[in-house]
Design a protein around this motif. Structure first.
Motif, short mmCIF file in Angstrom:
data_model
loop_
_atom_site.label_atom_id
_atom_site.label_comp_id
_atom_site.label_asym_id
_atom_site.label_seq_id
_atom_site.Cartn_x
_atom_site.Cartn_y
_atom_site.Cartn_z
N UNK A 288 18.39 31.14 6.25
CA UNK A 288 19.33 31.47 7.32
C UNK A 288 20.40 30.39 7.44
N UNK A 289 21.40 30.66 8.25
CA UNK A 289 22.46 29.68 8.53
C UNK A 289 22.72 29.68 10.03
N UNK A 290 23.28 28.58 10.53
CA UNK A 290 23.59 28.46 11.95
C UNK A 290 24.66 27.39 12.12
N UNK A 291 25.06 27.16 13.35
CA UNK A 291 26.07 26.15 13.63
C UNK A 291 25.80 25.55 15.01
N UNK A 292 26.46 24.43 15.28
CA UNK A 292 26.36 23.79 16.58
C UNK A 292 27.55 22.88 16.79
N UNK A 293 27.58 22.24 17.97
CA UNK A 293 28.72 21.40 18.33
C UNK A 293 28.24 20.00 18.70
N UNK A 294 28.67 19.03 17.90
CA UNK A 294 28.35 17.63 18.20
C UNK A 294 29.36 17.08 19.20
N UNK A 295 28.94 16.19 20.09
CA UNK A 295 29.88 15.53 21.00
C UNK A 295 30.49 14.29 20.35
N UNK A 296 31.78 14.34 20.06
CA UNK A 296 32.43 13.24 19.35
C UNK A 296 33.40 12.49 20.26
N UNK A 297 33.47 11.19 20.08
CA UNK A 297 34.43 10.34 20.79
C UNK A 297 35.43 9.80 19.77
N UNK A 298 36.54 9.20 20.21
CA UNK A 298 37.53 8.68 19.25
C UNK A 298 36.98 7.66 18.26
N UNK A 299 36.02 6.84 18.68
CA UNK A 299 35.44 5.84 17.76
C UNK A 299 34.07 6.28 17.23
N UNK A 300 33.68 7.51 17.53
CA UNK A 300 32.43 8.11 17.06
C UNK A 300 31.20 7.34 17.54
N UNK A 301 31.33 6.64 18.66
CA UNK A 301 30.21 5.94 19.29
C UNK A 301 29.92 6.59 20.63
#
Length: 354
Positions: A288-301
Motif C-alpha cells: 500500500x501507499x500513504x502520505x502525511x504532513x511533517x511540521x517544518x520550521x525554517x531551520x528544520x529544528x
C-alpha cells in the motif's frame, strides 16, 4: 459549559500523548484535544531512530536526539508494562550507503565508515553502485503504529481525558496569559496549556511551522526470500524493515501545503531509489501507499518550551525526527510544566529564535 484540568494539551499525536503520559504519571490531571488522530504524523512515519544516520552536525539538535535515543529502551519497557502492547522497538542498526566515488560528507564519523565488502557482510545484495558507507549500530527503529496504540491505551488507563474529533477554533488570552480554549461545542480552561499540533500549529499561533508532505509505501517479502537485516538510509529514500518481512519505504519531502493523496511521480521516485539501494525489492509484493504532513520550521529544528504566554508551552516543528524525539520532549516538558525547570538544551529551540 467550561471544562477545567491542570493541563490542557492541544494535539493528540505522539508528542501530545507522550507528554500527557509523563504528566499523568506525576499525578497531574490532563485533558487532550485531538483534531484527527488518524491524521497525526505519528501514523505516517516509518519509525526510524536515526540521530547518527541523519548526519546531524555536532550541536544541540544532535545532543537532543542522542539523549532521546538513549531513553528508548526504558521508555518502551514502561509503555509495554502499562499496556501489554509491544511497540516493537528494534535497535537493528542503520546503514547509510555511499554511491560511486563521491566525497565522504561525514568526515567527523570516519570511525563508522565501512568499505563495500564490510557492508556486504552486514547486508547482502546491496545495489551495485554502492561503494561503501557508514554503519551506525546504535540507531534503530520502532513500529510507529504499535507505538500509537500503546500510547493511547497507556494515557487512557492513567485517567487522561481524550476528546477526539475536536477542532480548536480560538485560543483566548488576556495580556500574557491564556484564559481559555474554544471549540465549536465547548470551552476549556487549564492552569497550563501545551500546544502540540504539528503541521497545523500555524493555524492557532503565529509561529513559522508549515506542512511538509511526505509520501510513503510498503512492500512485503515473498516467503523464503532474503530479508533486510538493517535500516538502509539512502540519498533520497530509506528502507525500514519490520521483523515480519514488511519494509516501509519513504519519504518524499514536498512543499505543497496540505495537498493530499499519493502521486505517480512520488511513488515512482520512491520505487526507483529503493531499487537502487536494494535491488531484490523489485520482486517484492506491493502492499500500500500513504502520505502525511511533517511540521517544518525554517531551520528544520523543533520549537520547544516557553511561548509568548506565561502559561502556554510549545512542542512543535519536529519535522523528520518526531518519533525519535518523543521521549525526551515529553520528559523535558513535563519537568518544565510541573517544576518550572528548563533544561539547558531547550534554550536552542526557543520560539523567539526566529
Amino acid at each position: 459549559m467550561k471544562i477545567h484540568s491542570d493541563v490542557l494539551i492541544i494535539g493528540g499525536g505522539a508528542i501530545g500523548l507522550a507528554t500527557a503520559l509523563e504528566l499523568a504519571l506525576r499525578g497531574v490531571s490532563v485533558t487532550v484535544l485531538s483534531r484527527n488522530f488518524p491524521e497525526a504524523a505519528l501514523h505516517a512515519a516509518a519509525g526510524m531512530l536515526a540521530p547518527q544516520a541523519e548526519g546531524l552536525l555536532p550541536g544541540p539538535m544532535l545532543a537532543l536526539c542522542l539523549r532521546s535515543r538513549s531513553l528508548y529502551p526504558e521508555w518502551v519497557s514502561k509503555l509495554e508494562s502499562l499496556t501489554g502492547i509491544d511497540p516493537e522497538y528494534w535497535p537493528c542498526g542503520i546503514i547509510a550507503p555511499l554511491y560511486g566515488e563521491a566525497k565522504r560528507f561525514r568526515s567527523a564519523e570516519d570511525e563508522y565508515w565501512c568499505d563495500r565488502p564490510s557492508l556486504t557482510a552486514l547486508q547482502p545484495d546491496l545495489g551495485r553502485e554502492i561503494t561503501g558507507g557508514w554503519w551506525f549500530p546504535e540507531d534503530g527503529q520502532i513500529n510507529n503504529q504499535s507505538m500509537a496504540k500503546a500510547l493511547r491505551v497507556a494515557v487512557e488507563q492513567l485517567g487522561v481525558t481524550i476528546h477526539d474529533d475536536v477542532t480548536v477554533n480560538h485560543i483566548a488570552h488576556q495580556g500574557d496569559q491564556i484564559t481559555e480554549v474554544q471549540t465549536a461545542d465547548e470551552t476549556y480552561q487549564a492552569d497550563c496549556y501545551l500546544l502540540a499540533t504539528g503541521a497545523w500549529t500555524g493555524e492557532l499561533l503565529t509561529v513559522p511551522v508549515v506542512p511538509r508532505k511526505g509520501q510513503m509505501l510498503s512492500l512485503q517479502a515473498k516467503t523464503g526470500e532474503q530479508q533486510l537485516r538493517h535500516v538502509l538510509f539512502g540519498n533520497g529514500t530509506y528502507l525500514v524493515p519490520r521483523r515480519n518481512g514488511r519494509v516501509v519505504i519513504g519519504a518524499t519531502s514536498e512543499d505543497v501545503g496540505f495537498t493530499p493523496h499519493n502521486t505517480s511521480a512520488g511513488i515512482q521516485q520512491l520505487l526507483t531509489e529503493s531499487h537502487r539501494l536494494y535491488p531484490p525489492l523489485q520482486d517484492w509484493i506491493f502492499e500500500r501507499s500513504w502520505w502525511g504532513f511533517r511540521p517544518a520550521t525554517p531551520d528544520e529544528l523543533p520549537i520547544l518550551g516557553t511561548s509568548p504566554y506565561k502559561n502556554l508551552v510549545l512542542a512543535t516543528g519536529h519535522y523528520r525526527n518526531g518519533i525519535l524525539l518523543t521521549p525526551i520532549t515529553a520528559v523535558l516538558l513535563a519537568e518544565l510544566i510541573c517544576n518550572q525547570v528548563t533544561d539547558p538544551l531547550l534554550k536552542a529551540f526557543r520560539y523567539d529564535r526566529f
